[in-house]
Design a protein around this motif. Structure first.
Motif, PDB file in Angstrom:
ATOM      1  N   PRO A 325       0.773  -1.240   0.000  1.00  0.00           N
ATOM      2  CA  PRO A 325       0.000   0.000   0.000  1.00  0.00           C
ATOM      3  C   PRO A 325       0.801   1.285   0.000  1.00  0.00           C
ATOM      4  O   PRO A 325       0.361   2.291  -0.577  1.00  0.00           O
ATOM      5  N   ALA A 326       1.966   1.285   0.626  1.00  0.00           N
ATOM      6  CA  ALA A 326       2.713   2.531   0.817  1.00  0.00           C
ATOM      7  C   ALA A 326       3.813   2.760  -0.202  1.00  0.00           C
ATOM      8  O   ALA A 326       4.280   3.897  -0.355  1.00  0.00           O
ATOM      9  N   HIS A 327       4.252   1.714  -0.898  1.00  0.00           N
ATOM     10  CA  HIS A 327       5.411   1.844  -1.787  1.00  0.00           C
ATOM     11  C   HIS A 327       5.075   1.412  -3.211  1.00  0.00           C
ATOM     12  O   HIS A 327       4.633   0.288  -3.435  1.00  0.00           O
ATOM     13  N   TYR A 328       5.292   2.319  -4.135  1.00  0.00           N
ATOM     14  CA  TYR A 328       5.047   2.030  -5.539  1.00  0.00           C
ATOM     15  C   TYR A 328       6.340   1.552  -6.205  1.00  0.00           C
ATOM     16  O   TYR A 328       7.450   1.855  -5.749  1.00  0.00           O
ATOM     17  N   ARG A 329       6.183   0.799  -7.256  1.00  0.00           N
ATOM     18  CA  ARG A 329       7.332   0.277  -7.991  1.00  0.00           C
ATOM     19  C   ARG A 329       7.903   1.349  -8.925  1.00  0.00           C
ATOM     20  O   ARG A 329       7.246   2.356  -9.215  1.00  0.00           O
ATOM     21  N   LYS A 330       9.097   1.099  -9.414  1.00  0.00           N
ATOM     22  CA  LYS A 330       9.711   2.103 -10.283  1.00  0.00           C
ATOM     23  C   LYS A 330       8.946   2.245 -11.594  1.00  0.00           C
ATOM     24  O   LYS A 330       9.052   3.281 -12.261  1.00  0.00           O
ATOM     25  N   GLU A 331       8.167   1.224 -11.963  1.00  0.00           N
ATOM     26  CA  GLU A 331       7.340   1.332 -13.163  1.00  0.00           C
ATOM     27  C   GLU A 331       6.324   2.473 -13.026  1.00  0.00           C
ATOM     28  O   GLU A 331       6.041   3.182 -13.994  1.00  0.00           O
ATOM     29  N   LEU A 332       5.786   2.640 -11.818  1.00  0.00           N
ATOM     30  CA  LEU A 332       4.892   3.769 -11.579  1.00  0.00           C
ATOM     31  C   LEU A 332       5.704   5.043 -11.367  1.00  0.00           C
ATOM     32  O   LEU A 332       5.278   6.139 -11.764  1.00  0.00           O
ATOM     33  N   GLY A 333       6.881   4.895 -10.772  1.00  0.00           N
ATOM     34  CA  GLY A 333       7.775   6.042 -10.628  1.00  0.00           C
ATOM     35  C   GLY A 333       8.135   6.650 -11.973  1.00  0.00           C
ATOM     36  O   GLY A 333       8.280   7.866 -12.104  1.00  0.00           O
ATOM     37  N   ASN A 334       8.269   5.795 -12.995  1.00  0.00           N
ATOM     38  CA  ASN A 334       8.551   6.296 -14.339  1.00  0.00           C
ATOM     39  C   ASN A 334       7.407   7.165 -14.853  1.00  0.00           C
ATOM     40  O   ASN A 334       7.622   8.136 -15.590  1.00  0.00           O
ATOM     41  N   LYS A 335       6.170   6.798 -14.458  1.00  0.00           N
ATOM     42  CA  LYS A 335       5.011   7.608 -14.844  1.00  0.00           C
ATOM     43  C   LYS A 335       5.081   8.981 -14.181  1.00  0.00           C
ATOM     44  O   LYS A 335       4.732  10.002 -14.792  1.00  0.00           O
ATOM     45  N   LEU A 336       5.514   9.002 -12.937  1.00  0.00           N
ATOM     46  CA  LEU A 336       5.671  10.268 -12.226  1.00  0.00           C
ATOM     47  C   LEU A 336       6.693  11.158 -12.933  1.00  0.00           C
ATOM     48  O   LEU A 336       6.457  12.356 -13.160  1.00  0.00           O
ATOM     49  N   LEU A 337       7.822  10.545 -13.281  1.00  0.00           N
ATOM     50  CA  LEU A 337       8.874  11.316 -13.942  1.00  0.00           C
ATOM     51  C   LEU A 337       8.419  11.828 -15.302  1.00  0.00           C
ATOM     52  O   LEU A 337       8.738  12.959 -15.684  1.00  0.00           O
ATOM     53  N   SER A 338       7.652  11.014 -16.017  1.00  0.00           N
ATOM     54  CA  SER A 338       7.135  11.447 -17.316  1.00  0.00           C
ATOM     55  C   SER A 338       6.248  12.679 -17.159  1.00  0.00           C
ATOM     56  O   SER A 338       6.349  13.644 -17.920  1.00  0.00           O
ATOM     57  N   ALA A 339       5.381  12.642 -16.146  1.00  0.00           N
ATOM     58  CA  ALA A 339       4.484  13.774 -15.922  1.00  0.00           C
ATOM     59  C   ALA A 339       5.255  15.030 -15.533  1.00  0.00           C
ATOM     60  O   ALA A 339       4.973  16.124 -16.023  1.00  0.00           O
ATOM     61  N   MET A 340       6.266  14.870 -14.678  1.00  0.00           N
ATOM     62  CA  MET A 340       6.978  16.039 -14.167  1.00  0.00           C
ATOM     63  C   MET A 340       8.011  16.587 -15.136  1.00  0.00           C
ATOM     64  O   MET A 340       8.286  17.782 -15.147  1.00  0.00           O
ATOM     65  N   LEU A 341       8.577  15.706 -15.963  1.00  0.00           N
ATOM     66  CA  LEU A 341       9.695  16.131 -16.807  1.00  0.00           C
ATOM     67  C   LEU A 341       9.321  16.426 -18.250  1.00  0.00           C
ATOM     68  O   LEU A 341       9.980  17.241 -18.906  1.00  0.00           O
ATOM     69  N   ILE A 342       8.280  15.756 -18.764  1.00  0.00           N
ATOM     70  CA  ILE A 342       7.938  16.022 -20.169  1.00  0.00           C
ATOM     71  C   ILE A 342       6.486  16.449 -20.364  1.00  0.00           C
ATOM     72  O   ILE A 342       6.029  16.616 -21.482  1.00  0.00           O
TER      73      ILE A 342
END
Length: 387
Positions: A325-342
């Motif tokens: 519940p508290a920790h997301y995988r880097k696959e979702l982290g990549n989505k975060l980076l996509s939203a913030m960076l591009i």
């Protein structure tokens, strides 16, 4: 006399042998001596010393982009992601660290690394909570390893680094590192990222149900241990980072991590849901007061990622986006980076500001209501005696 000399030479040789083994194995990921597959590449002991190693490693990496936060950032944001465009990135996030510690480490990194041009910091509701009656006036002990101005402190730092190779703990950790190379264990990379591989082993042996229950009960323990309230002092620490980055013209972005929807319902169960939403609004208004408003991304809204179903039929299968519940995988982290960076159009995440925070909170409330039935089903399954 000859006996004493022989003993002394043997003793020195033994210490040097231990130090050489520990330096080569580098169990805590401090020195990053030559890497050999199946010998010292995986560092399962590194997670036990991150508060030491990340204070010093960041100065070796000399990053242009610094990732800051707690364990969610350490496990979720990959510093080697291609969207960083080959810039040096270091993940200085640390599990269980307070907001003050996260910011103090970031400030020290800024002082020692003029190349830093961008800081991405995950802000967490729990890190803004404080316990009533706790004295926070004593300077943290970790400041000794962050201060490079005092000769006495430099000696302290030298001793601290030396203990990572010349100690019994280092010897035991070195042997354990070699032994566990073939096992599925978590490791810290040279850029500070936690691979979180241990979760795979837990999934295979215990399953997703055990992981979810353990994490949710840990949240209960944290919230009930002492009366937790939002701490105004947290914003003073935030102010230090904001004023420093502004003065040095360092880009600063904040984001709220995507918690699994079960995490949010668990907050509601413990009467922290309204406080969580209030914290979001307070944070937005605090950041909006600057002449150049700071960016705060919110990934905690209800969407197809955070509402990922838990597979009750195959409890040993990994989730796509979450470890628990508290920790997301880097696959979702990549989505975060996509939203913030591009600035992609994936409809994941929203830039919070004083104009949209009210509607965002309304949407959060709607999402909570819409997932209530799913959560009740999941809760019954998690805390039933059936597998």
């Amino acid at each position: 006399m000859k006996y004493i000399t022989t003993f002394f030479i043997a003793f020195i040789g033994f210490i040097l042998a231990i130090g050489t083994l520990a330096w080569f194995t580098d169990p805590y990921g401090m020195y990053w001596s030559p890497i050999i597959e199946n010998v010292n590449k995986i560092k399962p002991e590194a997670g036990t010393r991150t508060r030491i190693t990340k204070a010093y490693r960041v100065n070796e990496v000399k990053p242009q982009i610094l990732l800051v936060g707690n364990s969610r950032v350490e496990m979720g944001l990959d510093p080697t992601h291609q969207l960083f465009n080959n810039k040096r990135v270091y993940n200085q996030a640390m599990p269980g660290s307070s907001l003050q510690m996260q910011i103090d480490y970031a400030l020290a990194a800024i002082d020692n690394n003029p190349n830093i041009e961008h800081i991405i910091m995950g802000v967490d509701y729990f890190d803004f909570l404080g316990s009533q009656g706790v004295d926070n006036t004593t300077p943290p002990a970790y400041l000794k390893r962050l201060n490079n101005q005092n000769t006495a402190l430099n000696i302290f730092q030298l001793k601290e680094k030396a203990a990572l190779i010349f100690s019994l703990d280092a010897l035991i950790s070195s042997l354990n590192t070699i032994y566990q190379q073939s096992k599925e264990v978590s490791s810290i990379t040279p850029l500070g990222f936690n691979t979180a591989t241990t979760y795979k082993d837990i999934m295979r042996s215990e399953g997703i149900k055990a992981l979810f229950v353990q994490k949710l009960l840990n949240i209960t323990k944290f919230l009930q241990g002492n009366k937790k309230t939002l701490n105004a002092e947290a914003y003073q620490h935030l102010e230090k980072l904001i004023s420093t980055t502004t003065a040095k013209k360092i880009k600063l972005n904040f984001f709220i991590s995507p918690y699994h929807y079960s995490y949010l319902h668990w907050l509601a169960k413990h009467e922290h849901w309204d406080a969580f939403l209030s914290w979001k609004k307070t944070l937005v208004l605090h950041l909006a007061k600057y002449n150049d408003p700071l960016i705060l991304w919110d990934f905690s809204g209800f969407n197809r990622y955070i509402t990922e179903p838990v597979n009750a039929k195959d409890v040993h299968s990994l989730m796509k986006w979450y470890w628990e519940p508290a920790h997301y995988r880097k696959e979702l982290g990549n989505k975060l980076l996509s939203a913030m960076l591009i600035k992609n159009n994936d409809s994941f995440g929203i830039k919070l500001n004083s104009h949209n925070i009210t509607n965002t909170i309304i949407d959060n409330q709607k999402g909570m209501h819409a997932t209530k039935a799913s959560w009740k089903d999941l809760e019954r399954w998690l805390f039933s005696n059936k597998n």
